[in-house]
Design an enzyme around this catalytic site. Structure first.
Site, PDB file in Angstrom:
ATOM      1  N   ARG A   1     -44.446  20.142 -22.634  1.00 45.43           N
ATOM      2  CA  ARG A   1     -43.208  19.571 -23.290  1.00 45.43           C
ATOM      3  C   ARG A   1     -43.245  19.328 -24.744  1.00 45.43           C
ATOM      4  O   ARG A   1     -42.527  19.469 -25.411  1.00 45.43           O
ATOM      5  CB  ARG A   1     -43.171  18.186 -22.421  1.00 45.43           C
ATOM      6  CG  ARG A   1     -42.633  18.067 -21.037  1.00 45.43           C
ATOM      7  CD  ARG A   1     -42.654  16.589 -20.473  1.00 45.43           C
ATOM      8  NE  ARG A   1     -44.121  16.255 -20.436  1.00 45.43           N
ATOM      9  CZ  ARG A   1     -44.204  15.058 -19.908  1.00 45.43           C
ATOM     10  NH1 ARG A   1     -43.264  14.242 -19.790  1.00 45.43           N
ATOM     11  NH2 ARG A   1     -45.667  14.467 -20.242  1.00 45.43           N
TER      12      ARG A   1
ATOM     13  N   SER B   1     -39.220  10.811 -21.076  1.00 45.38           N
ATOM     14  CA  SER B   1     -39.746  11.868 -20.100  1.00 45.38           C
ATOM     15  C   SER B   1     -39.825  13.310 -20.633  1.00 45.38           C
ATOM     16  O   SER B   1     -40.523  14.022 -20.476  1.00 45.38           O
ATOM     17  CB  SER B   1     -39.275  11.623 -18.684  1.00 45.38           C
ATOM     18  OG  SER B   1     -37.974  11.957 -18.651  1.00 45.38           O
TER      19      SER B   1
ATOM     20  N   GLU C   1     -25.936  13.147 -13.889  1.00 47.33           N
ATOM     21  CA  GLU C   1     -26.637  14.593 -14.120  1.00 47.33           C
ATOM     22  C   GLU C   1     -25.187  15.544 -14.038  1.00 47.33           C
ATOM     23  O   GLU C   1     -24.958  16.502 -14.840  1.00 47.33           O
ATOM     24  CB  GLU C   1     -27.562  14.769 -13.086  1.00 47.33           C
ATOM     25  CG  GLU C   1     -28.762  14.343 -13.239  1.00 47.33           C
ATOM     26  CD  GLU C   1     -28.843  12.812 -12.892  1.00 47.33           C
ATOM     27  OE1 GLU C   1     -28.012  12.361 -12.060  1.00 47.33           O
ATOM     28  OE2 GLU C   1     -29.876  12.240 -13.225  1.00 47.33           O
TER      29      GLU C   1
ATOM     30  N   PHE D   1     -33.629  16.468 -10.428  1.00 48.93           N
ATOM     31  CA  PHE D   1     -32.235  15.677 -10.618  1.00 48.93           C
ATOM     32  C   PHE D   1     -31.489  16.563 -11.036  1.00 48.93           C
ATOM     33  O   PHE D   1     -30.073  16.672 -10.748  1.00 48.93           O
ATOM     34  CB  PHE D   1     -32.364  14.405 -11.281  1.00 48.93           C
ATOM     35  CG  PHE D   1     -33.334  13.435 -10.970  1.00 48.93           C
ATOM     36  CD1 PHE D   1     -33.331  13.045  -9.319  1.00 48.93           C
ATOM     37  CD2 PHE D   1     -34.106  12.599 -11.577  1.00 48.93           C
ATOM     38  CE1 PHE D   1     -34.218  12.208  -9.055  1.00 48.93           C
ATOM     39  CE2 PHE D   1     -35.173  11.824 -11.140  1.00 48.93           C
ATOM     40  CZ  PHE D   1     -35.121  11.682  -9.835  1.00 48.93           C
TER      41      PHE D   1
ATOM     42  N   ARG E   1     -44.784  19.650 -16.792  1.00 47.56           N
ATOM     43  CA  ARG E   1     -45.541  18.342 -17.190  1.00 47.56           C
ATOM     44  C   ARG E   1     -46.842  18.277 -17.137  1.00 47.56           C
ATOM     45  O   ARG E   1     -47.714  17.733 -17.758  1.00 47.56           O
ATOM     46  CB  ARG E   1     -44.683  17.333 -16.312  1.00 47.56           C
ATOM     47  CG  ARG E   1     -45.267  16.119 -16.444  1.00 47.56           C
ATOM     48  CD  ARG E   1     -44.924  14.824 -15.614  1.00 47.56           C
ATOM     49  NE  ARG E   1     -44.851  13.654 -15.971  1.00 47.56           N
ATOM     50  CZ  ARG E   1     -44.107  12.786 -16.243  1.00 47.56           C
ATOM     51  NH1 ARG E   1     -42.749  13.301 -16.239  1.00 47.56           N
ATOM     52  NH2 ARG E   1     -44.088  11.294 -16.788  1.00 47.56           N
TER      53      ARG E   1
END
Length: 318
Positions: free
Chosen positions: A15, A42, A63, A88, A172
Site C-alpha cells: 500500500r 486503510s 460501493e 467490498f 496489505r
C-alpha cells in the site's frame, strides 16, 4: 558466500508503493483522481488527500455508488483510481463493475486493497478470496495480482497509461521484494524467477515469495523447480504455461484466493486445452476460519514447506 534466502529479505507493505505511485501519477497527469468508500485510512491515502484535496472523492460506505461515480468520471475524461477493500469492492459492486465499467469499457482502475485473507482477523465476511475468480469471468477487464512493491508500482503505471478497465490487487500483508528494481510490467507475460526442469511452481501476489523459498528447499534435495511469477491472471501467459507443461513433470499453482476459478483454474483450463499434465492447485478451498493471514496460508498448505511437499507429491505420483 551463500546466497541470501528470499525468506530473509526485508518486508514491505504494498500500500505504501500504491500511494506513492498514485501521487506521482497525479502530479504528472491532472486527469487522475481517487474515488474511495470511506477507506482513506486503510488505503493509506491521507498523503494523497493532503496533496490533492479536490481530487479525492469519498462517497462513504456505498460501493455501488463508488464504482458508478468512477464510471461517470471516466466518461467525462478523468482517470479514476477506485480504492477500497477488495472484499467490498468486488462483492458489493460486482454488477457495477460488470455493467458500468467493463461492458461500457470505461477507463476505470479498480484497486482492491487488503485482498485475500489479510484484511484482519475478521473471518470470511472480510476475506476476499473470490475476487479473482469472479472478475476473471468478466470481459474487457485486465486482472493483475502484483507480488511486491516494485511490481505494484509498475502495474499501476501501466494501468494509468492504458485506456480501459483494469483491476489491481494491492497487498496489505508485508512481503519481500522479489523483482529487480528495474522490473518492467508487461501484461499477459509471466516472469521466470527461477529456472527448473523437474516441476513448475506458478504463483503471484503475497505467496510468490513462499514459492521461491519452497524451490530453495527442493534444490537442497536435488529437485529442480521452475518458479513462474504470473502477475496477470487475465490475460494469462498461455505460452509460458504450455512450456511448463511440456518441459516439466507437472505444475503446482499457489494463490491467496479460492482454489475454484482463480489462477489455478486459469492454468488448469490452459493445460487441458493445449498439453494435459498434472496440476496441483493450492489456495483456500472453503470459508476460512478467523486467524492471521500467515496462520491461514500455512493451514491451507501454502507455507514454503507445504508448497514443497505438494511438488514432491506431484513428482511421486507423476
Amino acid at each position: 558466500m551463500p546466497r541470501t534466502s528470499v525468506a530473509d529479505l526485508p518486508r514491505h507493505d504494498c500500500r505504501d508503493a500504491y500511494v506513492a505511485t498514485l501521487s506521482e501519477l497525479a502530479h504528472e497527469d491532472h486527469r487522475i483522481v481517487g474515488v474511495v468508500n470511506d477507506s482513506i485510512g486503510s488505503s493509506k491515502l491521507n498523503s494523497f488527500r493532503k496533496s490533492f484535496p479536490d481530487r479525492l472523492i469519498n462517497v462513504g460506505i456505498a460501493e455501488q455508488d463508488m464504482v458508478g461515480v468512477a464510471a461517470g468520471l471516466a466518461n467525462g475524461g478523468r482517470i479514476p483510481f477506485v480504492s477500497a477493500a477488495s472484499c467490498f469492492l468486488t462483492a458489493r459492486a460486482l454488477e457495477q463493475i460488470k455493467a458500468d465499467v467493463a461492458y461500457s469499457n470505461h477507463n476505470v482502475k479498480l484497486c482492491g486493497m487488503s485482498p485475500g485473507v489479510a484484511y484482519g482477523e475478521l473471518g470470511p465476511t472480510h476475506h476476499s478470496i473470490e475476487d479473482i475468480a469472479w472478475l476473471r469471468a468478466i470481459a474487457n477487464l485486465t486482472v493483475i495480482v502484483p507480488a511486491d512493491p516494485v511490481e505494484t508500482s509498475a502495474a499501476l503505471r501501466w494501468a494509468a497509461a492504458v485506456d480501459g478497465p483494469v483491476f489491481v490487487r494491492v497487498s496489505r500483508m508485508s512481503v519481500p521484494q522479489v523483482n529487480a528494481d528495474d522490473y518492467a510490467f508487461v501484461p499477459g507475460k509471466a516472469v521466470a524467477l527461477r529456472e527448473g526442469t523437474d516441476v513448475t511452481l506458478i504463483a503471484n501476489g503475497t505467496v510468490l515469495w513462499r514459492a521461491l523459498v519452497a524451490a530453495e528447499q527442493l534444490a537442497t534435495e536435488g529437485i529442480s523447480a521452475r518458479v513462474l511469477s504470473m502477475p496477470t491472471v487475465k490475460p494469462l501467459d498461455v505460452e509460458a504455461v504450455v512450456a511448463a507443461a511440456q518441459q516439466t513433470a507437472g505444475i503446482v499453482t499457489v494463490e491467496e484466493s479460492t482454489t475454484a476459478g482463480g489462477l489455478g483454474g486459469a492454468v488448469a483450463e490452459t493445460v487441458v486445452r493445449h498439453h494435459p499434465t498434472r496440476v496441483t492447485i493450492l489456495g483456500v478451498p472453503e470459508f476460512a476460519p478467523t486467524g492471521s493471514a500467515a496462520f491461514l496460508l500455512d493451514r491451507y498448505g501454502m507455507s514454503p514447506e507445504g508448497i514443497a511437499e505438494s511438488a514432491r507429491g506431484l513428482l511421486r505420483h507423476g
